[in-house]
Design an enzyme around this catalytic site. Structure first.
Site, PDB file in Angstrom:
ATOM      1  N   HIS A 127       0.853  -1.189   0.000  1.00 40.68           N
ATOM      2  CA  HIS A 127       0.000   0.000   0.000  1.00 40.68           C
ATOM      3  C   HIS A 127       0.887   1.237   0.000  1.00 40.68           C
ATOM      4  CE1 HIS A 127      -2.403   3.127   2.283  1.00 40.68           C
ATOM      5  NE2 HIS A 127      -3.204   2.857   1.279  1.00 40.68           N
ATOM      6  N   HIS A 174       1.538  11.037  -2.137  1.00 35.75           N
ATOM      7  CA  HIS A 174       0.289  10.829  -1.419  1.00 35.75           C
ATOM      8  C   HIS A 174      -0.443  12.164  -1.393  1.00 35.75           C
ATOM      9  CE1 HIS A 174      -1.904   8.974   2.281  1.00 35.75           C
ATOM     10  NE2 HIS A 174      -2.547   8.777   1.152  1.00 35.75           N
TER      11      HIS A 174
END
Length: 592
Positions: A127, A174
């Protein structure tokens, strides 16, 4: 001078403890005596018979044993002159059993059927694979990607965002956080170089796509340029069944949602950036970082609007097709009624992404639907957005319902990641583990496996903890206790369906660097196919017990007999010398 005096005092006060070998254990002496026909030494032929009959190694040969025997005879504890003539002594035999790269608990080669569709396998999944630390302020880099691939991770996630810099106008970051970006090309080049170092089975790139059509087109060009023939292109976006891992060896696959094909260029930016695949539900974003990002996005979006209207892009539909043709595993809608989301489309297969929260909710009321969906389609589960520190959830909940891509933060060390590492030690560590048949086969009367249902015991696992070695080599004399040797004990536990979970531990062996326990534990397992054996050694302390090593092993893959089990540090890195000598027996019960 004071330092020297202090060291002398410490040396005087510190107990040396027991480091010498103790009397060999009864089970070991009995096995040695039996196969050595009561003699003091065991010949190569007798050792081979022991390996075949006691250890169950039917394919073992004298050629396999010779380099291991030679290695054992070179050890300091061996009387090489005598042993090389007449065979292995009892001490040599015990040293032989402790060679973990030969007598380890698991097979080191791929042995599952790899010809089934991808949906029939659990996949080692990362992830936010580019993050070096927490989810909010850490740096993005290609280094975590490289490390993950070296460990055998097969599913790498990249978040793609517009960038005002070069590199195709795309950055990996991110989004809407304070994390620093990394260049897309740097990530893709790292993947190309390290993708098949650990395993030659396919690497899947799951993309969280926040790009405009032009940038999607740019990504397609960059991916094709870097990967070339390594990039798998299915030729159709209507697969009725996924290809097999065996047919995709040394290939890179793209998995994301299909791009939207827009008619009005002036609405492209807003629709793409707001309607992209967003797998996060994060409520902890700082307002100033959002303002900064939106300002950057606006400038990039304005440029994109102008570019899309140029002659270089004939239409948004044509641009979208360049990108769409690279997608091997299409993402599906994850919003709305869970029953509808999990509806199986007989005409084509897809991938669905759910947060750990949604999985937990769905497992309570839609368990059979989850399993039926994963029999042909792929389900990806990712950590909830509140896990700012890159912690992980327990992956077993996803596996119990057939989820193939249970995503873990590889930098979030702890028990959940150890379970992940344990699961993917199976099948030679290739990153793909064939799911149990009860999660694959369609069952009569539309029934499905229910991990909450109480089932009769199917197998009995017996684990015998004999002894531990290696701490005195890998740790300083004062690592555990400044003035005394360690007081080790071993924790043995099962992680699996609720009925199978159990925890047990040995007695504490005081002041001993080479503890001998000789204690056996028994576990009755209802679903051994999903059970993981967790082993952890600790040093007993008056306050908090000190960590001394751990490992996790898939029960269904355990090799019978005496096994040398290497222990790892908290992050899963194998120690040089620390290991346990364990005994495994797995008895299958008759089902009434």
């Amino acid at each position: 001078m004071k330092t020297k005096i202090f060291k002398i005092v410490v040396k005087f006060l510190t107990k040396k403890g027991k480091v010498d070998k103790e009397e060999p254990l009864f089970d070991l002496k009995e096995a040695f005596s039996k196969f050595a026909n009561g003699e003091n030494h065991m010949s190569k032929e007798q050792l081979l018979r022991f390996m075949v009959e006691y250890q169950g190694e039917q394919n073992c040969t004298l050629l396999d044993l010779e380099p291991i025997i030679e290695k054992v005879l070179k050890m300091e504890s061996s009387n090489t002159e005598t042993s090389s003539i007449v065979g292995l002594s009892l001490d040599d035999f015990i040293n032989f059993l402790l060679v973990d790269d030969f007598n380890g608990p698991l097979k080191d080669e791929v042995h599952h059927d790899m010809e089934a569709p991808l949906s029939h396998y659990f996949m080692y999944t990362g992830h936010n694979s580019y993050l070096t630390g927490n989810q909010f302020t850490s740096e993005s880099s290609d280094k975590p990607i490289i490390e993950a691939l070296k460990q055998g991770v097969r599913v790498i996630e990249l978040d793609l965002w517009p960038s005002s810099t070069k590199d195709g106008g795309i950055k990996v970051v991110h989004g809407k956080t304070l994390t620093t970006p990394v260049a897309l090309t740097k990530c893709l080049e790292a993947i190309k170089e390290y993708a098949f170092v650990k395993s030659d089975f396919p690497v899947i790139l799951t993309l969280e796509d926040h790009l405009t059509p032009k940038l999607q087109y740019n990504f397609a060009k960059i991916a094709i340029q870097i990967f070339g023939n390594m990039l798998y292109r299915p030729g159709t976006d209507c697969l009725t069944e996924f290809p097999s891992p065996a047919s995709l060896k040394n290939m890179v696959l793209i998995s994301t949602k299909s791009p939207k094909e827009y008619n009005q260029s002036d609405s492209v930016s807003n629709q793409v950036l707001n309607g992209c695949e967003s797998s996060e539900d994060e409520s902890w974003e700082l307002q100033d970082s959002m303002v900064k990002l939106k300002t950057e996005e606006k400038s990039v979006n304005d440029e994109d609007k102008e570019d899309i209207n140029t002659n270089a892009f004939k239409s948004n539909q044509q641009v979208a097709l360049q990108y769409k043709h690279l997608i091997a595993i299409h993402g599906g809608k994850s919003e709305g009624n869970m029953k509808d989301i999990l509806k199986v489309d007989g005409g084509k297969v897809r991938r669905l992404s759910l947060s750990e929260k949604k999985l937990k909710t769905a497992s309570k009321s839609h368990g059979p639907d989850l399993i039926r969906f994963t029999q042909k389609n792929i389900l990806r589960i990712y950590p909830k957005g509140e896990r700012v520190r890159s912690s992980n959830f327990r992956p077993l909940l996803g596996w119990m319902y057939g989820a193939q891509m249970v995503a873990c933060n590889m930098q979030g060390h702890g028990k959940p990641l150890r379970l992940m590492q344990g699961m993917f030690k199976a099948n030679g560590g290739c990153g793909y583990v064939k799911k149990p048949e009860f999660l694959i086969q369609e069952v009569a009367n539309n029934e499905a496996f229910d991990p909450k249902r109480k089932l009769p015991a199917k197998q009995i696992l017996k684990v015998k903890v004999y002894k531990g070695v290696g701490w005195s080599s890998d740790f300083s004399p004062t690592h555990f206790d400044r003035f005394s040797p360690p007081d080790f004990y071993t924790k043995v536990s099962i992680a699996g369906v609720r009925a199978d979970c159990a925890k047990k531990k040995t007695s504490v062996k005081m002041d001993n660097w080479n503890p001998i326990w000789d204690e056996e534990f028994e576990f009755r397992l209802t679903v051994p196919e999903l059970a993981l054996l967790r082993i952890e050694v600790k040093d007993k302390d008056q306050t908090k017990d000190d960590f001394a090593g751990q490992t996790c092993l898939p029960v269904s893959e355990l090799r019978h007999g005496f096994r040398s089990v290497a222990l790892c540090d908290r992050k899963g890195k194998k120690y040089n010398s620390v290991k346990l000598l364990l005994g495994f027996q797995l008895e299958t019960l008759k089902m009434l």
